[in-house]
Structure formats: C-alpha cells, structure tokens
Design a protein around this motif. Structure first.
Motif, PDB file in Angstrom:
ATOM      1  N   THR A 133       0.832  -1.199   0.000  1.00 39.52           N
ATOM      2  CA  THR A 133       0.000   0.000   0.000  1.00 39.52           C
ATOM      3  C   THR A 133       0.866   1.249   0.000  1.00 39.52           C
ATOM      4  O   THR A 133       0.593   2.211  -0.718  1.00 39.52           O
ATOM      5  N   ASN A 142       2.353   1.658  -3.396  1.00 40.20           N
ATOM      6  CA  ASN A 142       1.325   2.139  -4.323  1.00 40.20           C
ATOM      7  C   ASN A 142       1.069   3.628  -4.128  1.00 40.20           C
ATOM      8  O   ASN A 142       0.911   4.364  -5.101  1.00 40.20           O
ATOM      9  N   GLU A 143       1.023   4.064  -2.865  1.00 39.86           N
ATOM     10  CA  GLU A 143       0.800   5.483  -2.606  1.00 39.86           C
ATOM     11  C   GLU A 143       1.946   6.328  -3.157  1.00 39.86           C
ATOM     12  O   GLU A 143       1.723   7.394  -3.719  1.00 39.86           O
ATOM     13  N   LEU A 148       1.568   6.375  -6.870  1.00 37.19           N
ATOM     14  CA  LEU A 148       0.437   7.240  -7.218  1.00 37.19           C
ATOM     15  C   LEU A 148       0.821   8.711  -7.119  1.00 37.19           C
ATOM     16  O   LEU A 148       0.457   9.517  -7.982  1.00 37.19           O
ATOM     17  N   ASN A 181       0.792  11.193 -10.188  1.00 37.82           N
ATOM     18  CA  ASN A 181      -0.018  12.403 -10.093  1.00 37.82           C
ATOM     19  C   ASN A 181       0.814  13.637 -10.412  1.00 37.82           C
ATOM     20  O   ASN A 181       0.361  14.536 -11.136  1.00 37.82           O
ATOM     21  N   ASN A 207      -5.295   4.314 -12.310  1.00 41.21           N
ATOM     22  CA  ASN A 207      -6.508   3.529 -12.048  1.00 41.21           C
ATOM     23  C   ASN A 207      -6.170   2.116 -11.593  1.00 41.21           C
ATOM     24  O   ASN A 207      -6.860   1.550 -10.748  1.00 41.21           O
ATOM     25  N   TYR A 249      -5.130   2.265  -7.766  1.00 44.03           N
ATOM     26  CA  TYR A 249      -6.138   2.576  -6.754  1.00 44.03           C
ATOM     27  C   TYR A 249      -6.745   1.271  -6.267  1.00 44.03           C
ATOM     28  O   TYR A 249      -7.125   0.413  -7.060  1.00 44.03           O
ATOM     29  N   ASP A 301     -12.806  -0.395  -4.562  1.00 41.89           N
ATOM     30  CA  ASP A 301     -13.724  -0.021  -3.492  1.00 41.89           C
ATOM     31  C   ASP A 301     -14.470  -1.277  -3.050  1.00 41.89           C
ATOM     32  O   ASP A 301     -15.177  -1.896  -3.842  1.00 41.89           O
TER      33      ASP A 301
END
Length: 111
Positions: free
Chosen positions: A7, A10-11, A14, A18, A44, A47, A50
């Motif tokens: 995680t 990934n952050e 990202l 970005n 995408n 992320y 959800d």
C-alpha cells in the motif's frame, strides 16, 4: 511483500504519477492524448478497488434525515432535562461533566 508495504509503495507511485500528470497537463503541447491516457490508466490500476458498492442517493438521504430526526429528538429531551440557566454548548458540556463527576463520586462509574 506485506499488504502495508504494498500500500505504501502504491501510494508513492500514485504520488509520482499524479505529479507527472500535473506536469503533463501544464505542458499539453508536448504530450499526446495517449501519453495522458497511459498515466491515468496506470493510476486507475493502483487505486485499491472499493470494497463497498456505492449507496443509492435515496438511501443516503433517508439515512441522513433519520439521523437528523434522532438528533432533534435528543436535543428536545436534553433541553427538557437541563436547568433553565444552561443554554449554550459550553454550559451543556459543563453540565454533563458535572453530572459525570457526581456519578463517579457516588461510585456509579468504575475505573
């Protein structure tokens, strides 16, 4: 690789994507649509999905108005129980604290 490490990675990725996308959007003349789509697609994929499906707006509104009705009822009950000189939030907090301390001193609360 642990889920937390993945995680965090990934952050970080990202954030980098970005930043790159922001740069590309500021310099659109240097990039093609495919370049931008590529960055967006990569973002995408990173992320997390959800886990909950979106709640229909009608259900959200119903839950909201039920919450409001409960709070109004609580406020009505509270206003009937409070002494007449208790009228603002500071007074209410002081009143509740005073009553909690009274109960604690009487031994109704255990530590």
């Amino acid at each position: 690789m642990t889920k937390v490490t993945k995680t965090m990675n990934n952050e970080k990725i990202l954030d980098e994507l970005n930043d790159k996308l922001d740069y590309m959007l500021d310099h659109l003349e240097d990039y093609t649509d495919n370049d931008i789509k590529s960055i967006v697609n990569q973002m995408n994929e990173l992320y997390p999905p959800d886990p909950m499906p979106p709640v229909p707006i009608e259900e959200s509104l119903k839950d909201f108005w039920e919450f409001v009705a409960k709070r109004e009822e609580e406020e009505r009950i509270l206003s009937q129980c409070l002494p007449k000189n208790v009228s603002n939030l500071d007074d209410i907090c002081s009143f509740r604290l005073y009553n909690c301390l009274k109960l604690f001193r009487r031994g109704r609360f255990s530590s």
